[in-house]
Design a protein around this motif. Structure first.
Motif, PDB file in Angstrom:
ATOM      1  N   TRP A 223       4.104  10.864   0.198  1.00  0.00           N
ATOM      2  CA  TRP A 223       4.904  10.487   1.362  1.00  0.00           C
ATOM      3  C   TRP A 223       4.072   9.938   2.508  1.00  0.00           C
ATOM      4  CZ3 TRP A 223       5.341  12.270   6.440  1.00  0.00           C
ATOM      5  CH2 TRP A 223       4.604  13.402   6.782  1.00  0.00           C
ATOM      6  N   LEU A 224       2.839  10.434   2.703  1.00  0.00           N
ATOM      7  CA  LEU A 224       1.991   9.917   3.780  1.00  0.00           C
ATOM      8  C   LEU A 224       1.727   8.423   3.579  1.00  0.00           C
ATOM      9  CD1 LEU A 224      -0.539  12.880   4.006  1.00  0.00           C
ATOM     10  CD2 LEU A 224       1.190  12.288   5.726  1.00  0.00           C
ATOM     11  N   SER A 225       1.415   8.048   2.357  1.00  0.00           N
ATOM     12  CA  SER A 225       1.197   6.630   2.044  1.00  0.00           C
ATOM     13  C   SER A 225       2.499   5.845   2.160  1.00  0.00           C
ATOM     14  CB  SER A 225       0.636   6.478   0.631  1.00  0.00           C
ATOM     15  OG  SER A 225      -0.582   7.173   0.496  1.00  0.00           O
ATOM     16  N   GLY A 226       3.604   6.461   1.756  1.00  0.00           N
ATOM     17  CA  GLY A 226       4.886   5.779   1.831  1.00  0.00           C
ATOM     18  C   GLY A 226       5.292   5.455   3.255  1.00  0.00           C
ATOM     19  N   HIS A 227       4.949   6.346   4.196  1.00  0.00           N
ATOM     20  CA  HIS A 227       5.252   6.089   5.607  1.00  0.00           C
ATOM     21  C   HIS A 227       4.521   4.839   6.083  1.00  0.00           C
ATOM     22  CE1 HIS A 227       6.236   7.058   9.788  1.00  0.00           C
ATOM     23  NE2 HIS A 227       4.985   6.733  10.084  1.00  0.00           N
ATOM     24  N   VAL A 228       3.230   4.732   5.729  1.00  0.00           N
ATOM     25  CA  VAL A 228       2.467   3.535   6.077  1.00  0.00           C
ATOM     26  C   VAL A 228       3.020   2.329   5.332  1.00  0.00           C
ATOM     27  CG1 VAL A 228       0.187   2.444   5.983  1.00  0.00           C
ATOM     28  CG2 VAL A 228       0.389   4.877   6.575  1.00  0.00           C
ATOM     29  N   GLY A 229       3.325   2.511   4.059  1.00  0.00           N
ATOM     30  CA  GLY A 229       3.783   1.413   3.222  1.00  0.00           C
ATOM     31  C   GLY A 229       5.081   0.788   3.691  1.00  0.00           C
ATOM     32  N   ARG A 230       6.021   1.605   4.152  1.00  0.00           N
ATOM     33  CA  ARG A 230       7.315   1.026   4.560  1.00  0.00           C
ATOM     34  C   ARG A 230       7.160   0.178   5.818  1.00  0.00           C
ATOM     35  NH1 ARG A 230      10.540   3.719   8.409  1.00  0.00           N
ATOM     36  NH2 ARG A 230       9.570   5.580   9.298  1.00  0.00           N
ATOM     37  N   LEU A 231       6.237   0.576   6.714  1.00  0.00           N
ATOM     38  CA  LEU A 231       5.992  -0.225   7.920  1.00  0.00           C
ATOM     39  C   LEU A 231       5.272  -1.518   7.567  1.00  0.00           C
ATOM     40  CD1 LEU A 231       4.839   2.627  10.346  1.00  0.00           C
ATOM     41  CD2 LEU A 231       7.108   1.580  10.187  1.00  0.00           C
ATOM     42  N   ALA A 232       4.236  -1.403   6.722  1.00  0.00           N
ATOM     43  CA  ALA A 232       3.442  -2.588   6.362  1.00  0.00           C
ATOM     44  C   ALA A 232       4.257  -3.571   5.519  1.00  0.00           C
ATOM     45  CB  ALA A 232       2.188  -2.158   5.615  1.00  0.00           C
ATOM     46  N   ALA A 233       5.028  -3.070   4.561  1.00  0.00           N
ATOM     47  CA  ALA A 233       5.809  -3.958   3.691  1.00  0.00           C
ATOM     48  C   ALA A 233       6.830  -4.745   4.497  1.00  0.00           C
ATOM     49  CB  ALA A 233       6.505  -3.134   2.605  1.00  0.00           C
ATOM     50  N   ARG A 234       7.446  -4.079   5.470  1.00  0.00           N
ATOM     51  CA  ARG A 234       8.428  -4.776   6.300  1.00  0.00           C
ATOM     52  C   ARG A 234       7.751  -5.853   7.148  1.00  0.00           C
ATOM     53  NH1 ARG A 234      11.664  -0.660   9.610  1.00  0.00           N
ATOM     54  NH2 ARG A 234       9.705  -0.511  10.757  1.00  0.00           N
ATOM     55  N   ARG A 235       6.565  -5.542   7.643  1.00  0.00           N
ATOM     56  CA  ARG A 235       5.862  -6.498   8.504  1.00  0.00           C
ATOM     57  C   ARG A 235       5.420  -7.727   7.729  1.00  0.00           C
ATOM     58  NH1 ARG A 235       1.337  -3.917  12.169  1.00  0.00           N
ATOM     59  NH2 ARG A 235       3.251  -2.956  12.961  1.00  0.00           N
TER      60      ARG A 235
ATOM     61  N   GLY B  62      -0.474 -14.348   1.542  1.00  0.00           N
ATOM     62  CA  GLY B  62      -0.082 -14.177   0.138  1.00  0.00           C
ATOM     63  C   GLY B  62      -1.149 -13.520  -0.720  1.00  0.00           C
ATOM     64  N   HIS B  63      -2.217 -12.984  -0.082  1.00  0.00           N
ATOM     65  CA  HIS B  63      -3.288 -12.349  -0.862  1.00  0.00           C
ATOM     66  C   HIS B  63      -2.736 -11.190  -1.697  1.00  0.00           C
ATOM     67  CE1 HIS B  63      -7.423 -11.224  -1.802  1.00  0.00           C
ATOM     68  NE2 HIS B  63      -7.144  -9.978  -1.463  1.00  0.00           N
ATOM     69  N   TYR B  64      -1.856 -10.379  -1.085  1.00  0.00           N
ATOM     70  CA  TYR B  64      -1.212  -9.277  -1.798  1.00  0.00           C
ATOM     71  C   TYR B  64       0.253  -9.638  -2.039  1.00  0.00           C
ATOM     72  CZ  TYR B  64      -5.280  -6.840   0.107  1.00  0.00           C
ATOM     73  OH  TYR B  64      -6.549  -6.486   0.462  1.00  0.00           O
ATOM     74  N   ASP B  65       0.717  -9.398  -3.235  1.00  0.00           N
ATOM     75  CA  ASP B  65       2.099  -9.703  -3.584  1.00  0.00           C
ATOM     76  C   ASP B  65       3.032  -8.520  -3.403  1.00  0.00           C
ATOM     77  OD1 ASP B  65       1.551 -12.388  -4.523  1.00  0.00           O
ATOM     78  OD2 ASP B  65       0.565 -11.443  -6.231  1.00  0.00           O
ATOM     79  N   LEU B  66       2.455  -7.298  -3.363  1.00  0.00           N
ATOM     80  CA  LEU B  66       3.306  -6.118  -3.406  1.00  0.00           C
ATOM     81  C   LEU B  66       2.504  -4.910  -2.927  1.00  0.00           C
ATOM     82  CD1 LEU B  66       5.771  -5.186  -6.199  1.00  0.00           C
ATOM     83  CD2 LEU B  66       3.902  -3.582  -5.790  1.00  0.00           C
ATOM     84  N   LEU B  67       3.197  -3.942  -2.327  1.00  0.00           N
ATOM     85  CA  LEU B  67       2.597  -2.669  -1.919  1.00  0.00           C
ATOM     86  C   LEU B  67       3.090  -1.564  -2.846  1.00  0.00           C
ATOM     87  CD1 LEU B  67       2.830  -2.656   1.977  1.00  0.00           C
ATOM     88  CD2 LEU B  67       0.829  -1.955   0.689  1.00  0.00           C
ATOM     89  N   HIS B  68       2.161  -0.723  -3.303  1.00  0.00           N
ATOM     90  CA  HIS B  68       2.533   0.437  -4.114  1.00  0.00           C
ATOM     91  C   HIS B  68       1.927   1.664  -3.448  1.00  0.00           C
ATOM     92  CE1 HIS B  68       2.724   2.415  -8.398  1.00  0.00           C
ATOM     93  NE2 HIS B  68       3.270   3.170  -7.446  1.00  0.00           N
ATOM     94  N   SER B  69       2.777   2.512  -2.888  1.00  0.00           N
ATOM     95  CA  SER B  69       2.308   3.699  -2.171  1.00  0.00           C
ATOM     96  C   SER B  69       2.523   4.958  -3.001  1.00  0.00           C
ATOM     97  CB  SER B  69       3.025   3.826  -0.817  1.00  0.00           C
ATOM     98  OG  SER B  69       4.435   3.786  -0.975  1.00  0.00           O
ATOM     99  N   HIS B  70       1.610   5.919  -2.782  1.00  0.00           N
ATOM    100  CA  HIS B  70       1.635   7.185  -3.522  1.00  0.00           C
ATOM    101  C   HIS B  70       1.677   8.346  -2.539  1.00  0.00           C
ATOM    102  CE1 HIS B  70       0.611   5.341  -7.455  1.00  0.00           C
ATOM    103  NE2 HIS B  70      -0.019   4.464  -6.684  1.00  0.00           N
TER     104      HIS B  70
END
Length: 457
Positions: free
Chosen positions: A121-133, A111-119
């Protein structure tokens, strides 16, 4: 209704894979997005939301963590070779970046991070995998869209690859919320990527009004010695032509520029997308019809090669020589934000013949300094520039149209100050505090919806 502060995120992991917020804007791939991330993170931290920005390490000498501001931490993730990688090479390093992000996340308590904010498309690709995990909401800001860029390519420019189009399509489907800079960008997300209207939020970027404003003291005074423009001016935030004229004269004196010159400024990354060649051709056309202007014309280009412009870093210099205008053109490397503000103040007008702009932060920064803008009527520039009041919007990229727009400023030297005063007033509607407040609301909505679905955060 905005949620109570207690229900907003305490800490956000922000992803900026391909460019670090610590990099100098105007160099390499660093530009408006860098400014956006830095200013947004600072303002979110001031609102009690801690931000940790994850970016790719580009040197072995970089420390793992750097405090950018109170409540804002930059974390360097080792992913692939430190140097020698172009942005186009980075998709192959996204697995390594995701692994590095996973390790950093695993080192924190649940629970250290409550939310991912990606900027981007390269960051978004990482973000969608990490947020789901990790079961947290993903908020994504595209900043630019591949399909939109490809539809408005400059001559000879390189189209965005299919892998980016596919990546953006996956991100649009996965994100809990998408942040668009303007209503037009929101429409493009829906039209080109079939984005769900209910998940797209429009949040205008901002401008640092303590740094960018008509200021006769300028950068040399230092930020602690300069009053806030609201405090410095009488009445309800007035900027008049006299202040603009004084600010411009002082900035020109500091930069060693002639006081009586017509100075159309280009500021930003030097690449075909931004249309710097259009300005050179417009200046050549203007001088062909008005040779008497040559003695009082200075055309500064403040910035460095970027993107596809790196393939021919000398291209703009060669074009100026071929057009016979090297005597009026001044190429200057990228500068820090305080010095950039002086270049804005010194200019008669900022010229942005961009082929694509999701918003155009440079246009708002220049206007905040009391400088009108001549810009292409593309992307978010019709929002950033108030046509006929704070600047001039040109429908297309014909150098003849830009030459005619410049000629009107040459024929009426007082026009720049008149429009500049209106530009400064217009720019005050774009503040980073408002951007941060709206972004915090988007976070709250994403968290509430996730919790309503029973996903937790």
């Amino acid at each position: 209704m905005i949620r109570p502060a207690a229900e907003r995120p305490r800490r956000v992991a922000m992803l900026s894979v391909h460019t670090s917020p610590l990099h100098q804007p105007g160099t390499g791939d660093a530009g408006g997005m860098n400014v956006y991330i830095v200013e947004l993170a600072r303002r979110l931290a001031a609102r009690g939301i801690e931000v940790e920005i994850f970016t790719r390490a580009t040197s072995a000498a970089l420390p793992p963590r750097v405090e950018l501001a109170p409540g804002v931490l930059v974390r360097h993730v080792v992913s692939g070779p430190y140097e020698g990688l172009a942005k186009e090479d980075l998709p192959a390093q996204l697995c390594a970046f995701t692994h590095g992000l996973t390790r950093a996340w695993a080192g924190q308590r649940p629970g250290h991070y409550d939310l991912l904010h990606s900027h981007y498309w390269l960051s978004g690709h990482v973000g969608r995998l990490a947020a789901r995990r990790w079961g947290v909401p993903l908020v994504h800001a595209m900043h630019t869209l591949a399909k939109v860029k490809n539809a408005g390519l400059a001559a000879g420019d390189t189209p965005e690859p299919a892998i980016r189009v596919r990546g953006e399509t996956h991100i649009v489907r996965a994100a809990d919320r998408l942040i668009a800079n303007t209503e037009q960008e929101a429409g493009e997300l829906r039209r080109h990527y079939d984005a769900d209207t209910g998940r797209v939020a429009v949040v205008h970027p901002g401008v640092d009004l303590r740094r960018f404003w008509p200021d006769p003291a300028g950068a040399d005074a230092g930020p602690d010695r300069r009053p806030h423009p609201v405090d410095a001016e009488p009445g309800p935030h007035r900027t008049d032509t006299a202040r603009v004229v004084a600010s411009r004269a002082a900035a020109r004196a500091r930069l060693g520029l002639p006081q009586d010159a017509l100075i159309p400024l280009f500021a930003g990354r030097i690449q075909p997308l931004k249309g710097p060649d259009v300005l050179l051709r417009a200046v050549a056309r203007l001088l062909a019809h008005r040779p008497e202007l040559r003695d009082r014309l200075v055309v500064p280009f403040v910035g460095g090669p970027s993107g596809s412009g790196l393939a021919r870093p000398e291209g703009l210099h060669k074009l100026a020589a071929a057009l016979g205008i090297t005597d009026v053109v001044l190429f200057h490397p990228p500068v820090g934000q305080d010095r950039l503000a002086d270049w804005y103040r010194a200019a008669s007008v900022l010229v942005m013949p961009s082929h694509s702009e999701s918003f155009g932060l440079v246009a708002v920064e220049a206007q905040a300094c009391g400088t009108p803008v001549i810009a292409a009527r593309v992307g978010g520039l019709p929002v950033a520039v108030r046509d006929g009041r704070s600047g001039v919007l040109v429908p297309g990229h014909d150098p003849a149209d830009y030459a005619r727009a410049l000629a009107r400023f040459a024929d009426d030297p007082a026009r720049s100050a008149r429009m500049g005063a209106a530009a400064a007033r217009h720019a005050r509607s774009f503040g980073w505090d408002a951007t941060a407040a709206a972004t915090a609301h988007v976070y709250a909505e994403a968290l509430r919806e996730r919790r309503a679905r029973g996903g937790g955060a």
